[in-house]
Design a protein around this motif. Structure first.
Motif, PDB file in Angstrom:
ATOM      1  N   MET A   1       0.847  -1.177   0.000  1.00 25.52           N
ATOM      2  CA  MET A   1       0.000   0.000   0.000  1.00 25.52           C
ATOM      3  C   MET A   1       0.899   1.250   0.000  1.00 25.52           C
ATOM      4  O   MET A   1       1.957   1.269   0.620  1.00 25.52           O
ATOM      5  CB  MET A   1      -0.901  -0.001   1.226  1.00 25.52           C
ATOM      6  N   THR A   2       0.453   2.278  -0.689  1.00 25.96           N
ATOM      7  CA  THR A   2       1.192   3.538  -0.775  1.00 25.96           C
ATOM      8  C   THR A   2       1.282   4.185   0.597  1.00 25.96           C
ATOM      9  O   THR A   2       0.304   4.223   1.346  1.00 25.96           O
ATOM     10  CB  THR A   2       0.488   4.506  -1.757  1.00 25.96           C
ATOM     11  N   LYS A   3       2.468   4.708   0.921  1.00 19.61           N
ATOM     12  CA  LYS A   3       2.683   5.395   2.199  1.00 19.61           C
ATOM     13  C   LYS A   3       2.833   6.886   1.932  1.00 19.61           C
ATOM     14  O   LYS A   3       3.674   7.292   1.132  1.00 19.61           O
ATOM     15  CB  LYS A   3       3.931   4.855   2.891  1.00 19.61           C
ATOM     16  N   VAL A   4       2.007   7.687   2.612  1.00 19.30           N
ATOM     17  CA  VAL A   4       2.006   9.133   2.429  1.00 19.30           C
ATOM     18  C   VAL A   4       2.418   9.793   3.738  1.00 19.30           C
ATOM     19  O   VAL A   4       1.862   9.484   4.802  1.00 19.30           O
ATOM     20  CB  VAL A   4       0.609   9.637   2.010  1.00 19.30           C
ATOM     21  N   ALA A   5       3.376  10.711   3.651  1.00 25.17           N
ATOM     22  CA  ALA A   5       3.817  11.480   4.815  1.00 25.17           C
ATOM     23  C   ALA A   5       3.407  12.933   4.647  1.00 25.17           C
ATOM     24  O   ALA A   5       3.704  13.554   3.626  1.00 25.17           O
ATOM     25  CB  ALA A   5       5.330  11.383   4.981  1.00 25.17           C
ATOM     26  N   PHE A   6       2.718  13.462   5.645  1.00 24.17           N
ATOM     27  CA  PHE A   6       2.321  14.863   5.676  1.00 24.17           C
ATOM     28  C   PHE A   6       3.325  15.592   6.566  1.00 24.17           C
ATOM     29  O   PHE A   6       3.482  15.241   7.738  1.00 24.17           O
ATOM     30  CB  PHE A   6       0.893  14.991   6.209  1.00 24.17           C
ATOM     31  N   ILE A   7       3.997  16.571   5.979  1.00 27.06           N
ATOM     32  CA  ILE A   7       5.123  17.211   6.649  1.00 27.06           C
ATOM     33  C   ILE A   7       4.836  18.684   6.916  1.00 27.06           C
ATOM     34  O   ILE A   7       4.362  19.402   6.033  1.00 27.06           O
ATOM     35  CB  ILE A   7       6.401  17.114   5.769  1.00 27.06           C
ATOM     36  N   CYS A   8       5.151  19.123   8.125  1.00 35.51           N
ATOM     37  CA  CYS A   8       5.023  20.532   8.496  1.00 35.51           C
ATOM     38  C   CYS A   8       6.111  20.825   9.529  1.00 35.51           C
ATOM     39  O   CYS A   8       6.616  19.913  10.175  1.00 35.51           O
ATOM     40  CB  CYS A   8       3.640  20.791   9.061  1.00 35.51           C
ATOM     41  N   GLN A  63      -2.054   9.928  18.345  1.00 40.81           N
ATOM     42  CA  GLN A  63      -0.985  10.669  17.686  1.00 40.81           C
ATOM     43  C   GLN A  63      -0.183  11.517  18.657  1.00 40.81           C
ATOM     44  O   GLN A  63      -0.649  11.868  19.728  1.00 40.81           O
ATOM     45  CB  GLN A  63      -1.574  11.559  16.583  1.00 40.81           C
ATOM     46  N   ARG A  64       1.039  11.835  18.213  1.00 43.77           N
ATOM     47  CA  ARG A  64       1.941  12.724  18.945  1.00 43.77           C
ATOM     48  C   ARG A  64       2.818  13.415  17.923  1.00 43.77           C
ATOM     49  O   ARG A  64       2.916  12.982  16.769  1.00 43.77           O
ATOM     50  CB  ARG A  64       2.786  11.930  19.934  1.00 43.77           C
ATOM     51  N   SER A  65       3.441  14.498  18.324  1.00 40.12           N
ATOM     52  CA  SER A  65       4.344  15.222  17.437  1.00 40.12           C
ATOM     53  C   SER A  65       5.598  14.375  17.198  1.00 40.12           C
ATOM     54  O   SER A  65       6.191  13.857  18.146  1.00 40.12           O
ATOM     55  CB  SER A  65       4.703  16.569  18.091  1.00 40.12           C
ATOM     56  N   LYS A  66       5.971  14.195  15.903  1.00 41.45           N
ATOM     57  CA  LYS A  66       7.098  13.325  15.542  1.00 41.45           C
ATOM     58  C   LYS A  66       8.078  14.048  14.618  1.00 41.45           C
ATOM     59  O   LYS A  66       7.685  14.929  13.865  1.00 41.45           O
ATOM     60  CB  LYS A  66       6.572  12.072  14.823  1.00 41.45           C
ATOM     61  N   LEU A  67       9.334  13.630  14.647  1.00 40.80           N
ATOM     62  CA  LEU A  67      10.356  14.174  13.760  1.00 40.80           C
ATOM     63  C   LEU A  67      10.438  13.372  12.469  1.00 40.80           C
ATOM     64  O   LEU A  67      10.100  12.180  12.437  1.00 40.80           O
ATOM     65  CB  LEU A  67      11.725  14.147  14.447  1.00 40.80           C
ATOM     66  N   LEU A  68      10.910  14.019  11.408  1.00 45.12           N
ATOM     67  CA  LEU A  68      11.101  13.336  10.121  1.00 45.12           C
ATOM     68  C   LEU A  68      11.941  12.076  10.271  1.00 45.12           C
ATOM     69  O   LEU A  68      11.689  11.069   9.616  1.00 45.12           O
ATOM     70  CB  LEU A  68      11.770  14.269   9.119  1.00 45.12           C
ATOM     71  N   SER A  69      12.945  12.125  11.140  1.00 42.28           N
ATOM     72  CA  SER A  69      13.855  10.979  11.316  1.00 42.28           C
ATOM     73  C   SER A  69      13.149   9.751  11.865  1.00 42.28           C
ATOM     74  O   SER A  69      13.667   8.637  11.770  1.00 42.28           O
ATOM     75  CB  SER A  69      15.015  11.369  12.233  1.00 42.28           C
ATOM     76  N   GLU A  70      11.943   9.906  12.404  1.00 41.51           N
ATOM     77  CA  GLU A  70      11.192   8.773  12.948  1.00 41.51           C
ATOM     78  C   GLU A  70      10.375   8.038  11.891  1.00 41.51           C
ATOM     79  O   GLU A  70       9.834   6.965  12.159  1.00 41.51           O
ATOM     80  CB  GLU A  70      10.250   9.259  14.054  1.00 41.51           C
ATOM     81  N   LEU A  71      10.283   8.611  10.687  1.00 38.98           N
ATOM     82  CA  LEU A  71       9.470   8.005   9.630  1.00 38.98           C
ATOM     83  C   LEU A  71      10.193   6.848   8.946  1.00 38.98           C
ATOM     84  O   LEU A  71      11.384   6.915   8.697  1.00 38.98           O
ATOM     85  CB  LEU A  71       9.126   9.040   8.559  1.00 38.98           C
ATOM     86  N   SER A  72       9.434   5.828   8.604  1.00 40.46           N
ATOM     87  CA  SER A  72       9.935   4.771   7.725  1.00 40.46           C
ATOM     88  C   SER A  72       9.901   5.337   6.309  1.00 40.46           C
ATOM     89  O   SER A  72       9.279   6.363   6.061  1.00 40.46           O
ATOM     90  CB  SER A  72       9.016   3.550   7.811  1.00 40.46           C
ATOM     91  N   PRO A  73      10.526   4.675   5.334  1.00 44.45           N
ATOM     92  CA  PRO A  73      10.465   5.167   3.946  1.00 44.45           C
ATOM     93  C   PRO A  73       9.019   5.335   3.477  1.00 44.45           C
ATOM     94  O   PRO A  73       8.148   4.528   3.818  1.00 44.45           O
ATOM     95  CB  PRO A  73      11.183   4.075   3.154  1.00 44.45           C
ATOM     96  N   VAL A  74       8.777   6.416   2.717  1.00 45.51           N
ATOM     97  CA  VAL A  74       7.442   6.712   2.209  1.00 45.51           C
ATOM     98  C   VAL A  74       7.472   6.867   0.695  1.00 45.51           C
ATOM     99  O   VAL A  74       8.529   7.071   0.103  1.00 45.51           O
ATOM    100  CB  VAL A  74       6.858   7.989   2.861  1.00 45.51           C
TER     101      VAL A  74
END
Length: 140
Positions: A1-8, A63-74
């Motif tokens: 399944m496609t993984k989408v990351a919303f970044i801010c 949910q909680r506030s997370k850093l980009l470095s915590e993401l798996s590949p998207v």
């Protein structure tokens, strides 16, 4: 399944709303994640309150506030329109939604941004679903 990351930047408002609505409205087409270049101790109080009011969703429970470095590949990266350069995050597709930050604004302004995120999620779902159908047809 496609993984989408919303970044801010702070992963405390728009990206959290997008992750929540992605999970609610598009989990049959893509997995939703969010992260930021910095974190806040908690998700925006207004975002939490209005998401409960509009959708009956308690964002603080899952949910909680997370850093980009915590993401798996998207596969897809969606930036919210923070006006800053987000660090490079490898992906197949990247887009910016150019959303104003509703933090500190009226409920009406906040709801306008939430509804725009909802519309954007549904449009993204449609596009990714059409892409998946197209790829599956090409295998025949």
């Amino acid at each position: 399944m496609t993984k989408v990351a919303f970044i801010c930047t702070h992963n405390s408002c728009r990206s959290q709303i997008a992750e929540t609505l992605g999970k609610r409205l598009a989990s049959d087409v893509f997995e939703s994640y969010s992260a930021g270049t910095e974190t806040k101790p908690q998700i925006s109080r207004d975002a939490v309150r209005l998401m409960k009011q509009l959708y009956g969703i308690d964002m603080e429970k899952a949910q909680r506030s997370k850093l980009l470095s915590e993401l798996s590949p998207v596969d897809v990266v969606v930036t919210m329109g923070c006006g800053v350069e987000c660090p490079y995050l490898p992906c197949k597709h990247r887009e910016d939604w150019g959303l104003d930050d509703p933090t500190g604004k009226s409920d009406e302004e906040f709801i306008k941004v939430i509804r725009q995120i909802e519309n954007n999620i549904l449009t993204l779902k449609e596009r990714l679903n059409a892409d998946a159908v197209s790829k599956n047809l090409n295998h025949f």
